[in-house]
Design an enzyme around this catalytic site. Structure first.
Site, PDB file in Angstrom:
ATOM      1  N   ASP A  80       0.883  -1.312  -0.001  1.00 31.11           N
ATOM      2  CA  ASP A  80      -0.155  -0.030  -0.053  1.00 31.11           C
ATOM      3  C   ASP A  80       0.817   1.283  -0.121  1.00 31.11           C
ATOM      4  O   ASP A  80       1.995   1.322   0.395  1.00 31.11           O
ATOM      5  CB  ASP A  80      -0.835  -0.112   1.240  1.00 31.11           C
ATOM      6  CG  ASP A  80      -0.277  -0.007   2.639  1.00 31.11           C
ATOM      7  OD1 ASP A  80       0.813  -0.948   2.525  1.00 31.11           O
ATOM      8  OD2 ASP A  80      -0.614   0.432   3.491  1.00 31.11           O
ATOM      9  N   GLU A 136      -0.695  -1.863   5.087  1.00 31.79           N
ATOM     10  CA  GLU A 136       0.161  -1.936   6.334  1.00 31.79           C
ATOM     11  C   GLU A 136       0.342  -0.551   7.056  1.00 31.79           C
ATOM     12  O   GLU A 136       0.342  -0.278   8.255  1.00 31.79           O
ATOM     13  CB  GLU A 136       1.607  -2.302   6.091  1.00 31.79           C
ATOM     14  CG  GLU A 136       2.580  -2.380   7.286  1.00 31.79           C
ATOM     15  CD  GLU A 136       3.140  -1.116   7.706  1.00 31.79           C
ATOM     16  OE1 GLU A 136       3.640  -1.028   8.949  1.00 31.79           O
ATOM     17  OE2 GLU A 136       3.318  -0.274   6.870  1.00 31.79           O
TER      18      GLU A 136
END
Length: 405
Positions: A80, A136
């Site tokens: 991400d 995350e």
């Protein structure tokens, strides 16, 4: 292929690794909004002939390389991005306005994909599970739902790495035990009684109450926690009032707490509540405190960290292996380590010659891309160290210990 050709094979695939990293860098996707990135990952793994699961825990992807009857070892990479405008002047700058890979997750993903390609070309003593994790950067994160959806089923050990520009290229940071802190968040609303700025005696000034809370919270760590126990309590925002001549009836504060042990975390929460309650009671104000426990501390297991330490020495030399001090930043890799033994290490990627001098989460963040090779080699070596230690090795596994330098 001959095992002694593995280093050469990774070197041959370095340009592919760079191409993948720059593709992800140009097309970042924010936490919990990842769509094209996991699709690209899944397609790549399927082309290698791997068993692939998509939508694991949400947007996660899990691939499996089948090997011998030895222990199953997992590698994890996150993918991400962050809500930051990319300000670098490079051809691979983000094409998405207000979003960029400012932490190295693009490099993690590219590294693991190419490592997967190499591992499919040799005979493995056991299975390898490739965990490509979403979200995350934003709690509650992607690790926990992926675990709940079975990404660790049958996994015996796990390894992961974070590319890290505070460490220079050519170095590796390792540490047994606590290496990254638990990362919590709190939201505090103070409710007073507003009024005219010239008539304070009829009010309960939320700004004054909030200021006292901020001041006294600083003593929670400095005076009520053992000075040998690392801890941080930071008030990050303070919002109150709408006009210069009006006493605010409400103040909103938010902040973060970082700890390494549950005992310290529990003590800080209790001291915060006691401090806030006493100040508000003395001022005849009311309050609402929401404390959100975030990622737990990342606690590396001893044997697996030693595997990483030895593997890193083979890749960058003994002098390049650095004993890390604990970091107060958080990482949801912690959840994996609560379920299976493993280790998380840092791969040095700072280099002024390539502009890799800015801190993580900076709009001009970049990395020395050669660090990806170091990560791949260490992960591979650590896996074979683990297989050999568990006496589940084959002749091919035993012969893999060679100097990558």
């Amino acid at each position: 292929m001959l095992v002694t050709d593995l280093d050469l094979r990774l070197t041959e695939l370095y340009e592919e690794m760079v191409t993948l990293r720059r593709h992800f860098h140009q097309h970042p996707e924010l936490s919990f909004e990842e769509r094209e990135t996991p699709r690209t990952i899944a397609d790549y793994l399927r082309e290698l002939g791997l068993e692939v699961r998509e939508h694991v825990g949400g947007n996660g992807v899990v691939g499996r390389i089948h090997g011998g009857d030895g222990p199953t070892i997992a590698f994890r990479a996150d993918f991400d991005a962050l809500p930051i405008q990319d300000l670098k002047d490079v051809p691979y700058r983000s094409k998405v306005n207000g979003s960029m890979h400012a932490c190295g997750h693009d490099a993690h993903t590219a590294t693991l994909l190419v490592l997967a390609k190499v591992l499919t070309e040799i005979s493995l003593p056991g299975d390898v599970v490739l965990i490509h994790q979403f979200a995350e950067e934003l709690a509650p994160g992607g690790a926990k739902p992926m675990i709940e959806d079975g990404c660790l089923d049958g996994v015996d050990y796990i390894y992961g790495s974070h590319i890290w520009t505070p460490l220079p290229y050519g170095t590796i940071g390792v540490k047994t035990g606590s290496i990254m802190a638990a990362a919590d968040r709190f939201e505090l609303t103070i409710k007073g009684k507003g009024g005219h700025g010239a008539i304070p005696q009829h009010t309960v000034d939320a700004v004054i109450v909030g200021a006292n809370v901020v001041s006294q919270l600083q003593q929670v760590v400095s005076r009520r926690i053992d000075p040998l126990e690392p801890a941080v309590l930071t008030v990050g925002t303070f919002m109150a009032g709408q006009a210069f001549n009006v006493i605010a009836d409400e103040a909103k504060l938010s902040g973060t707490v970082r700890t390494f042990t549950q005992e310290t975390q529990t003590r800080i929460i209790a001291e915060m509540e006691r401090t806030i309650d006493h100040i508000c009671s003395a001022s005849e104000a009311h309050y609402d405190l929401e404390y959100i426990r975030g990622y737990p501390a990342v606690i590396n297991h001893a044997a697996e960290t030693e595997h990483v330490r030895r593997s890193a020495a083979r890749v960058v030399g003994t002098d390049g292996v650095i004993e890390m001090s604990p970091l107060m930043v958080g990482e949801d890799f912690a959840y994996y380590l609560q379920h299976v033994p493993g280790s998380f290490f840092f791969t040095g990627a700072g280099n002024p010659e390539v502009g890799a001098v800015f801190p993580h989460h900076h709009p001009r963040f970049d990395v020395d891309e050669r660090a990806m090779l170091h990560t791949a080699r260490i992960l591979m070596q650590a896996a074979f160290e683990t297989w050999n230690t568990q006496k589940k090795k084959s002749d091919a596994a035993a012969s893999l210990f060679f100097d990558f330098r």
